[in-house]
Scaffold this active site. Sequence first.
Site, short mmCIF file in Angstrom:
data_model
loop_
_atom_site.label_atom_id
_atom_site.label_comp_id
_atom_site.label_asym_id
_atom_site.label_seq_id
_atom_site.Cartn_x
_atom_site.Cartn_y
_atom_site.Cartn_z
N CYS A 101 0.95 -1.25 -0.17
CA CYS A 101 -0.03 0.12 -0.11
C CYS A 101 0.86 1.33 -0.17
O CYS A 101 1.39 1.58 -1.13
CB CYS A 101 -0.98 0.05 1.08
N HIS A 149 -3.61 -5.10 0.93
CA HIS A 149 -3.12 -5.26 2.24
C HIS A 149 -3.22 -6.68 2.38
O HIS A 149 -4.06 -7.39 3.08
CB HIS A 149 -3.81 -4.65 3.49
N GLU A 187 -1.30 -8.71 4.38
CA GLU A 187 -1.36 -9.13 5.77
C GLU A 187 -2.53 -9.21 6.54
O GLU A 187 -2.84 -9.88 7.57
CB GLU A 187 -0.40 -8.11 6.49
#
Length: 257
Positions: free
Chosen positions: A121, A223, A225
């Site tokens: 990002c 994202h 994660e």
Amino acid sequence: MSLPGSPETTFSRRPLIGIPIGRHRDSRGRVYVQLPESYGLALTAAGAAPVLIPPLGDTGALERIFSTLDGIVFPGGLDVHPSRYGEAIEPGVNVDEPLDGLELTLAAWATNREITTLGICRGQQLLNVALGGSLVQDLPRSGVPHPQSDLAVRDELAHDIEVEAGSRLAAIFGSTNFGVNSFHHQAVDRLGRGLKPVGWSPDGVIEAMESTEHPWLLTVQFHPENLVGSHEPSRRLFAAFVAACAQRSRLRLAVAH
């Protein structure tokens, strides 16, 4: 001496992954550094040992930390200050200038020394700026949710992305089309040196890039994660990144001995 396979030897083989972290000022004016725990959890689950790096204001200390790393993740966060790419700041842009300074220093070292690098990002945008590129400061509304409507739901798949067949990231993801989450209002504009777009949202926003000059520098606009628990492309991305960092760690150890 520890035995092969013991906890000590297992942990010692985990590659060290640096993650620069930004600042937060509370209502009393106290300054903290912070990072969502999802980054550390995703890296640890993939077999790495995360190292958090705050803005230190001391190049010598920063260099010492950097010299121990096997890889680095540039995470999400506030906007890169537009002055870093020669533009005036527009309304709605929120910046953390000490974080910019920290990350641009680390990005220069990471690219010059060819350390294994992943941008997420803001991290994609930061690396683009570090390599001489620019950003769209505020994306026009196109019908594709950049950002998605509910920012608190981190694992919502907001829109699809298309990844270039034959690209390194397509091979890592194991797919050329899949859904992703979306929390950004900025995007890559003019490309930085050696960066090649390989992933796009339906409205043409760049969602993934690869370096043509660096041995392992990849970026994504979404994202991963937040998605690793149920999203195979995200899990595969972290696995590939940590594997590349572990290979670097083994090579460094071999040279040292």
